[in-house]
Motif scaffolding. Structure first.
Motif, PDB file in Angstrom:
ATOM      1  N   ASP A 161      -4.503  -7.814  -1.404  1.00  0.00           N
ATOM      2  CA  ASP A 161      -3.575  -7.189  -2.812  1.00  0.00           C
ATOM      3  C   ASP A 161      -2.223  -6.807  -2.880  1.00  0.00           C
ATOM      4  N   ASN A 162      -1.901  -6.191  -1.619  1.00  0.00           N
ATOM      5  CA  ASN A 162      -0.544  -6.104  -1.895  1.00  0.00           C
ATOM      6  C   ASN A 162       0.755  -7.090  -1.763  1.00  0.00           C
ATOM      7  N   ALA A 163      -0.093  -7.814   0.125  1.00  0.00           N
ATOM      8  CA  ALA A 163       0.113  -8.813   0.388  1.00  0.00           C
ATOM      9  C   ALA A 163       0.327 -10.184  -0.531  1.00  0.00           C
ATOM     10  N   ILE A 164       0.212 -10.337  -1.692  1.00  0.00           N
ATOM     11  CA  ILE A 164       0.143 -11.642  -2.577  1.00  0.00           C
ATOM     12  C   ILE A 164       1.001 -10.443  -3.379  1.00  0.00           C
ATOM     13  N   LYS A 165       1.398  -9.287  -4.059  1.00  0.00           N
ATOM     14  CA  LYS A 165       2.234  -8.616  -4.969  1.00  0.00           C
ATOM     15  C   LYS A 165       3.134  -8.700  -4.422  1.00  0.00           C
ATOM     16  N   TYR A 166       3.206  -8.983  -2.825  1.00  0.00           N
ATOM     17  CA  TYR A 166       4.497  -8.763  -2.757  1.00  0.00           C
ATOM     18  C   TYR A 166       5.275 -10.243  -1.875  1.00  0.00           C
ATOM     19  N   GLY A 192       5.906 -12.146   2.535  1.00  0.00           N
ATOM     20  CA  GLY A 192       7.185 -11.814   1.925  1.00  0.00           C
ATOM     21  C   GLY A 192       8.565 -10.953   2.401  1.00  0.00           C
ATOM     22  N   ILE A 193       8.861  -9.904   1.023  1.00  0.00           N
ATOM     23  CA  ILE A 193       9.504  -8.738   1.512  1.00  0.00           C
ATOM     24  C   ILE A 193       9.764  -8.365   1.812  1.00  0.00           C
ATOM     25  N   GLY A 194       9.060  -7.587   2.966  1.00  0.00           N
ATOM     26  CA  GLY A 194       8.845  -7.151   3.756  1.00  0.00           C
ATOM     27  C   GLY A 194       9.051  -5.546   4.067  1.00  0.00           C
ATOM     28  N   ILE A 195       9.474  -4.733   5.131  1.00  0.00           N
ATOM     29  CA  ILE A 195       9.587  -3.315   4.902  1.00  0.00           C
ATOM     30  C   ILE A 195      11.079  -2.788   5.885  1.00  0.00           C
ATOM     31  N   ARG A 202       6.738   5.804   5.412  1.00  0.00           N
ATOM     32  CA  ARG A 202       7.039   6.664   4.371  1.00  0.00           C
ATOM     33  C   ARG A 202       5.708   6.053   3.791  1.00  0.00           C
ATOM     34  N   VAL A 203       5.704   4.491   3.864  1.00  0.00           N
ATOM     35  CA  VAL A 203       4.821   4.035   2.531  1.00  0.00           C
ATOM     36  C   VAL A 203       3.087   4.430   2.384  1.00  0.00           C
ATOM     37  N   PHE A 204       2.882   4.803   3.514  1.00  0.00           N
ATOM     38  CA  PHE A 204       1.401   5.286   3.784  1.00  0.00           C
ATOM     39  C   PHE A 204       1.672   6.857   3.364  1.00  0.00           C
ATOM     40  N   ARG A 209       6.951   4.892  -3.071  1.00  0.00           N
ATOM     41  CA  ARG A 209       6.763   3.174  -3.076  1.00  0.00           C
ATOM     42  C   ARG A 209       8.387   3.208  -2.682  1.00  0.00           C
ATOM     43  N   VAL A 210       8.747   1.636  -1.951  1.00  0.00           N
ATOM     44  CA  VAL A 210       9.971   1.511  -1.872  1.00  0.00           C
ATOM     45  C   VAL A 210      10.742   1.702  -2.793  1.00  0.00           C
ATOM     46  N   ASP A 211      10.083   0.353  -3.754  1.00  0.00           N
ATOM     47  CA  ASP A 211      10.951  -0.006  -5.359  1.00  0.00           C
ATOM     48  C   ASP A 211      10.515   0.248  -6.076  1.00  0.00           C
ATOM     49  N   LYS A 212      10.391   2.060  -7.241  1.00  0.00           N
ATOM     50  CA  LYS A 212       9.387   2.417  -8.295  1.00  0.00           C
ATOM     51  C   LYS A 212       9.458   1.785  -9.059  1.00  0.00           C
ATOM     52  N   ARG A 214       9.981  -1.830  -9.298  1.00  0.00           N
ATOM     53  CA  ARG A 214       9.542  -3.075  -9.370  1.00  0.00           C
ATOM     54  C   ARG A 214       7.973  -2.717  -8.645  1.00  0.00           C
ATOM     55  N   SER A 215       7.382  -2.040  -8.312  1.00  0.00           N
ATOM     56  CA  SER A 215       6.424  -1.947  -7.856  1.00  0.00           C
ATOM     57  C   SER A 215       5.428  -1.266  -9.036  1.00  0.00           C
ATOM     58  N   ARG A 216       5.802  -0.739 -10.320  1.00  0.00           N
ATOM     59  CA  ARG A 216       5.067   0.002 -10.881  1.00  0.00           C
ATOM     60  C   ARG A 216       4.738  -1.403 -11.887  1.00  0.00           C
ATOM     61  N   GLY A 248       8.665 -11.048   6.247  1.00  0.00           N
ATOM     62  CA  GLY A 248       7.351 -10.115   5.877  1.00  0.00           C
ATOM     63  C   GLY A 248       6.317  -9.422   6.255  1.00  0.00           C
ATOM     64  N   SER A 249       5.369  -8.856   5.791  1.00  0.00           N
ATOM     65  CA  SER A 249       4.773  -8.065   6.541  1.00  0.00           C
ATOM     66  C   SER A 249       3.095  -8.085   6.992  1.00  0.00           C
ATOM     67  N   THR A 250       2.973  -7.162   8.673  1.00  0.00           N
ATOM     68  CA  THR A 250       1.853  -7.711   8.954  1.00  0.00           C
ATOM     69  C   THR A 250       1.019  -5.829   9.390  1.00  0.00           C
TER      70      THR A 250
HETATM   71  P1  ADP Z   1       1.484   0.420  -5.015  1.00  0.00           P
HETATM   72  O1  ADP Z   1       0.325   0.220  -6.020  1.00  0.00           O
HETATM   73  O2  ADP Z   1       2.898   0.440  -4.964  1.00  0.00           O
HETATM   74  O3  ADP Z   1       1.428  -0.815  -4.086  1.00  0.00           O
HETATM   75  P2  ADP Z   1       0.632   1.045  -1.891  1.00  0.00           P
HETATM   76  O4  ADP Z   1       0.612   2.216  -1.671  1.00  0.00           O
HETATM   77  O5  ADP Z   1      -0.269   0.164  -2.186  1.00  0.00           O
HETATM   78  O6  ADP Z   1       0.577   1.260  -3.591  1.00  0.00           O
HETATM   79  O7  ADP Z   1       2.133   0.570  -1.255  1.00  0.00           O
HETATM   80  C1  ADP Z   1       3.185   1.781  -1.008  1.00  0.00           C
HETATM   81  C2  ADP Z   1       4.549   0.428  -1.618  1.00  0.00           C
HETATM   82  O8  ADP Z   1       4.236   0.186  -0.276  1.00  0.00           O
HETATM   83  C3  ADP Z   1       5.226  -0.497  -2.578  1.00  0.00           C
HETATM   84  O9  ADP Z   1       5.277   0.543  -3.727  1.00  0.00           O
HETATM   85  C4  ADP Z   1       5.964  -1.628  -2.023  1.00  0.00           C
HETATM   86  O10 ADP Z   1       6.655  -0.769  -1.836  1.00  0.00           O
HETATM   87  C5  ADP Z   1       5.300  -0.885  -0.340  1.00  0.00           C
HETATM   88  N1  ADP Z   1       4.289  -2.035  -0.178  1.00  0.00           N
HETATM   89  C6  ADP Z   1       3.049  -2.081   0.225  1.00  0.00           C
HETATM   90  N2  ADP Z   1       2.526  -3.462   1.053  1.00  0.00           N
HETATM   91  C7  ADP Z   1       3.782  -3.951   0.867  1.00  0.00           C
HETATM   92  C8  ADP Z   1       3.850  -5.272   1.214  1.00  0.00           C
HETATM   93  N3  ADP Z   1       2.959  -5.904   1.957  1.00  0.00           N
HETATM   94  N4  ADP Z   1       4.656  -6.088   1.494  1.00  0.00           N
HETATM   95  C9  ADP Z   1       6.373  -5.355   1.551  1.00  0.00           C
HETATM   96  N5  ADP Z   1       6.184  -3.701   0.934  1.00  0.00           N
HETATM   97  C10 ADP Z   1       5.240  -3.483   0.235  1.00  0.00           C
END
Ligand code: ADP
Length: 263
Positions: A161-166, A192-195, A202-204, A209-212, A214-216, A248-250
């Motif tokens: 879901d995240n991979a598609i979203k970002y 995608g956009i990468g982190i 911190r994303v764990f 959220r990196v960008d509050k 955008r993620s919302r 991108g991210s893995t």
């Molecule tokens: P969210 O519901 O906001 O996606 P997550 O806990 O799944 O919350 O992810 C936390 C944050 O990590 C996201 O808000 C986003 O900033 C970043 N993130 C997660 N997965 C990806 C990804 N595949 N590519 C880029 N950024 C990501």
């Protein structure tokens, strides 16, 4: 470790003295801290959609209800915010259970290849609407992990879901599995956009959220990766991340390998 010391005067004892009892309360403290922290985060996160619902309802009550166009838009917004609240509550309940070690797992041999197929089918429409290509492992690959089916499904779905979203349009999301000596490595890679490096650990964290904004907007709760981390660890595995901004991210999850069925 946290030790609690209780001193009790011995009642009716012929010799004056006290009994000292040492009790390990680390686990109690840990749970209490988790609970306190979760309540603080959660109240903040729940207030946003609730405030929006109240504001839309109030505007309708004060007259907007008579304008059919505004009326419909606001009702849709109330529905969206209610859906967001619903997702948040489900994720909050799950994270509270997993963090406290109270998730009831049913450990068995889980067919990871089937869960991946199911997950890719579930996200096919979303990926197509975003023009993101979804690539799965070879169809003849059969991989079993030792774990809880619902837990593994949640890990996989949250990562895909995240991979598609970002991942912006014309990007690609690839899911791979590799059998190792005692583990199976599940990889979800996106273009995608990468982190940024400073955000990778911190994303764990829950609600990070990196960008509050955008993620919302993307509909995230900010709990997905925290749930992935806690579930992976509770199932005897781990999660890691490699990412480059703009490339991108893995995400790599290691899970215990089932002793049979892998090919
Ligand atoms: P969210 O519901 O906001 O996606 P997550 O806990 O799944 O919350 O992810 C936390 C944050 O990590 C996201 O808000 C986003 O900033 C970043 N993130 C997660 N997965 C990806 C990804 N595949 N590519 C880029 N950024 C990501």
């Amino acid at each position: 470790r946290c030790l609690a010391l209780h001193a009790t005067r011995l009642p009716g004892s012929p010799c004056p003295g006290v009994m000292l009892v040492l009790r390990d309360v680390s686990e109690l403290r840990r749970l209490e801290n988790l609970r306190r922290e979760l309540v603080a985060n959660v109240s903040h996160e729940l207030k946003t959609p609730l405030a929006a619902i109240k504001a839309y309802a109030e505007t309708l009550r004060l007259g907007a209800v008579n304008d059919p166009e505004i009326n419909l838009t606001f009702v849709h917004r109330i529905e969206e915010q209610a859906e967001r609240l619903h997702e948040l509550i489900l994720d909050i309940l799950q994270i509270a259970r997993v963090e406290a070690g109270q998730e009831a797992f049913e450990i068995c041999d889980v067919p990871l290849h089937e869960l991946i197929e199911e997950c890719l089918a579930q996200f096919a429409d979303l990926a197509q609407s975003k023009r993101v290509e979804l690539i799965g492992p070879p169809i003849d690959q059969e991989i079993f992990v030792r774990g809880d089916e619902e837990g593994v499904r949640t890990i996989l779905n949250n990562l895909v879901d995240n991979a598609i979203k970002y991942t912006p349009a014309d990007g690609r999301v690839t899911v791979r599995c590799t059998i190792e000596t005692s583990a199976v490595m599940l990889e979800v890679q996106d273009t995608g956009i990468g982190i940024a490096e400073k955000d990778q650990a911190r994303v764990f964290e829950r609600f990070y959220r990196v960008d509050k904004a955008r993620s919302r907007e993307m509909g995230g709760t900010g709990l997905g990766l925290s749930i992935v981390k806690h579930l992976s660890q509770a199932l005897g595995g781990s999660v890691g991340l490699d990412s480059t901004i703009g490339k991108g991210s893995t995400f790599r999850v290691h899970l215990p390998r089932a002793m049979s069925g892998n090919k």
